[in-house]
Design a protein around this motif. Sequence first.
Motif, PDB file in Angstrom:
ATOM      1  N   PRO A  56       1.107  -1.480  -0.162  1.00  0.00           N
ATOM      2  CA  PRO A  56      -0.207  -0.517  -0.069  1.00  0.00           C
ATOM      3  C   PRO A  56       0.682   1.042   0.259  1.00  0.00           C
ATOM      4  O   PRO A  56       0.287   2.010   0.096  1.00  0.00           O
ATOM      5  CB  PRO A  56      -0.357  -0.011   1.062  1.00  0.00           C
ATOM      6  CG  PRO A  56      -0.880  -1.900   1.254  1.00  0.00           C
ATOM      7  CD  PRO A  56       0.003  -2.002   0.841  1.00  0.00           C
ATOM      8  N   SER A 167      -8.689   0.952   6.692  1.00  0.00           N
ATOM      9  CA  SER A 167      -8.644   0.981   5.344  1.00  0.00           C
ATOM     10  C   SER A 167      -8.450   1.861   4.592  1.00  0.00           C
ATOM     11  O   SER A 167      -9.444   3.602   5.323  1.00  0.00           O
ATOM     12  CB  SER A 167     -10.141   0.807   5.122  1.00  0.00           C
ATOM     13  OG  SER A 167     -10.839   1.557   3.874  1.00  0.00           O
ATOM     14  N   VAL A 169      -9.105   3.281   1.988  1.00  0.00           N
ATOM     15  CA  VAL A 169      -9.997   4.457   1.235  1.00  0.00           C
ATOM     16  C   VAL A 169     -11.217   4.834   1.979  1.00  0.00           C
ATOM     17  O   VAL A 169     -11.696   5.975   1.776  1.00  0.00           O
ATOM     18  CB  VAL A 169     -10.875   2.983   0.473  1.00  0.00           C
ATOM     19  CG1 VAL A 169     -12.111   3.450  -0.402  1.00  0.00           C
ATOM     20  CG2 VAL A 169      -9.707   2.991  -1.028  1.00  0.00           C
ATOM     21  N   ILE A 231     -10.861   5.617  -6.968  1.00  0.00           N
ATOM     22  CA  ILE A 231     -11.030   5.006  -5.632  1.00  0.00           C
ATOM     23  C   ILE A 231     -11.869   5.010  -5.136  1.00  0.00           C
ATOM     24  O   ILE A 231     -12.227   3.372  -4.419  1.00  0.00           O
ATOM     25  CB  ILE A 231      -9.774   5.609  -5.031  1.00  0.00           C
ATOM     26  CG1 ILE A 231      -8.035   6.183  -5.650  1.00  0.00           C
ATOM     27  CG2 ILE A 231      -9.483   5.003  -3.647  1.00  0.00           C
ATOM     28  CD1 ILE A 231      -7.214   6.960  -4.906  1.00  0.00           C
ATOM     29  N   GLY A 234     -13.944   1.974  -6.150  1.00  0.00           N
ATOM     30  CA  GLY A 234     -14.030   0.172  -6.041  1.00  0.00           C
ATOM     31  C   GLY A 234     -13.260   0.216  -7.638  1.00  0.00           C
ATOM     32  O   GLY A 234     -12.677  -1.175  -7.769  1.00  0.00           O
ATOM     33  N   THR A 237      -7.661   0.328  -6.469  1.00  0.00           N
ATOM     34  CA  THR A 237      -6.761   0.861  -5.004  1.00  0.00           C
ATOM     35  C   THR A 237      -5.777   1.934  -5.274  1.00  0.00           C
ATOM     36  O   THR A 237      -6.040   2.653  -6.824  1.00  0.00           O
ATOM     37  CB  THR A 237      -5.908  -0.500  -4.775  1.00  0.00           C
ATOM     38  OG1 THR A 237      -4.561   0.035  -5.687  1.00  0.00           O
ATOM     39  CG2 THR A 237      -6.370  -1.890  -5.066  1.00  0.00           C
ATOM     40  N   SER A 239      -2.834   2.737  -4.504  1.00  0.00           N
ATOM     41  CA  SER A 239      -1.819   1.977  -4.808  1.00  0.00           C
ATOM     42  C   SER A 239      -2.223   3.068  -6.694  1.00  0.00           C
ATOM     43  O   SER A 239      -1.681   3.373  -7.136  1.00  0.00           O
ATOM     44  CB  SER A 239      -1.518   1.915  -4.481  1.00  0.00           C
ATOM     45  OG  SER A 239      -0.909   1.219  -3.191  1.00  0.00           O
ATOM     46  N   GLU A 240      -2.859   1.700  -7.091  1.00  0.00           N
ATOM     47  CA  GLU A 240      -3.362   1.914  -8.477  1.00  0.00           C
ATOM     48  C   GLU A 240      -3.847   3.124  -8.543  1.00  0.00           C
ATOM     49  O   GLU A 240      -3.298   3.892  -9.838  1.00  0.00           O
ATOM     50  CB  GLU A 240      -4.467   1.026  -9.058  1.00  0.00           C
ATOM     51  CG  GLU A 240      -3.677   0.055  -9.076  1.00  0.00           C
ATOM     52  CD  GLU A 240      -4.581  -1.139  -9.572  1.00  0.00           C
ATOM     53  OE1 GLU A 240      -3.886  -2.770  -9.273  1.00  0.00           O
ATOM     54  OE2 GLU A 240      -5.416  -1.118  -9.003  1.00  0.00           O
TER      55      GLU A 240
END
Lengths: 426, 169
Positions: A56, A167, A169, A231, A234, A237, A239-240
């Motif tokens: 993460p 979490s 997010v 993000i 959904g 993530t 990081s992505e």
Amino acid sequence: MAMLLLFLGMLALVLINVPIAVALGIAAIVAMLTAGGLDSLPNLAIVMFTGATKFPLIAIPLFILAGAIMNTGGISRRLIAFASALLGFIRGGLAMVNVATSMFFAEISGSAVADVAALGSILMPAMKQKGYPGPFTAAITSSSASLAIIIPPSIPMILYAVMADASVVQLFVAGIIPGVIGGLLLMALCYWYAVRYDYPVEEVFQLRRVWQTFKEASLAFLLPVIILGGIFGGIVTASEGAGLAVVAAIGIAAWYREINWNQLWTAVIDGGVQTAVVMLLVASSALLGVYLTEAQVPQRLAQAIIDFTNSPWLVLLLLNIFLLAVGLFLHSAAAIILVVPIVMPVVNQVGIDPVHFGLVVTLNLAIGQQTPPVASVLMTACSIAKENVWDVTKANLPFIAVLVAVLILVTYVPAVPLFLVKLFYG
Amino acid sequence: MTLLTVAGRLRSAFERSLEVIVFALMIALAVIVTVAVIYRKAGDSLVWYDEVAEIVLAWITYYGSALAALRGAHIGVSALVDALPRRLRVATVLVAESFVIAFFVLLGWAGWAVLEVLGTDYLVSLPEVSTSFTQSVIVIGACLYIIAELLRLPEALRAAASPASPGGP
């Protein structure tokens, strides 16, 4: 007793200016040698490697990189022009533009120091030129940038999420309402100052100008939509989402044709150095963590606190005081890495929501960024504005009071940070 | 050419090399993450993505840490040392540097010992890549950190000896 000696030894190293990451590592080596002898030493290399491979945390260099590209691509200038067209007609408009742009920039960069560097270098000279006092200028730039670390995405929140196993997010979602409340309160305070000291109006409100500046900055507005939409939706993530932010920032900066390659080179390397500084701390804290977990230190501390009180409100009060004190002396990343793993057992045992506590920690450290002697954001603002730290700190007290008010609200009205989290995630 | 010029050039070359590596690693990380997202959305996930991205992060950590050491950018608390008298300040800088170098000597040694053990291990997702290659960053990083500390030492001592602006590791 051994624990106390270890702590005192570590403190002594920190006080003679051994980097905190190295001081943690040395304390961990002493603990390892005492417990397992020389044979345990190769673990040092294994834990220092695995400690730096936390997936993460990949989001940290990527958000820094995205912010760096945005800074060099003319996006800051466009955002400021739009905020000025929108709010510049109000008395003290430029101070409000400062807060508004900081809040918006926060949705891209995730780092308060990056916000100050990007926006402060444009806004602070402009404010001073319009007659705003230097200390006031640096103070509002600094405080609004720190508030921005609770507006997603946020690097301290990513770190907290990893340390507390929460979490990321949900933490991002929890930061939205307190961030907006804090921003509006800072703007209200700016307006009060502007009326009292007769600060100027920036420009006449013209719908045509608002539309024109909006069009010029429209691609920049797309960026938070991509990052946060991806993000929160959904689709990616955190990081992505950070990776996408980098690509989108490159695309937008290339579209504007304003990339300054020399600045970009420097910004990417500075971003790498910032990442490394934080990650070395993460790795060496993992090393010490092995010992602390074996010795059950966090659990014993939790038990001691629970023997004293098991009221979540009192525990939150104690933790707030502790975190504010820590924020005076420690960089926010170091504070999160050192404190969060130790206090999480007590937080969990008294039933405080880890997302709620994440916001409390982040806000405390936002305040810590404003309070010398260790105040990374304030120092950056002072250095760019070429103002004396103590003059700026004096001018900053009312803005710090706003941050403290938001902290109290977030601490004792959990619905403020958790309303949206409950709404979206049940 | 004086010794000082040679040392200065050596330091510049060392800094430039670290900058190139850190720049390349940062860009590589962004590319890996982006490509992985594109592949996943296209329904064809890259199995090596998580593992390789984590390793790149670890490499950024250690190459970047050496660069941070060269720039004196690691997080520390200098308030007490700054308040000391000049001579004591210089002595404290030397003691602090000794601790830092000793730590990285131990880390490098431990890293070397681990490399010998890991000689036959390979990455889970990329069996052609040896773990000793990925873990070599600990040994290399420790050596680079020590070099960075030694190259910065004269500057740190000069700063500690000056009346105005002391410095540390």
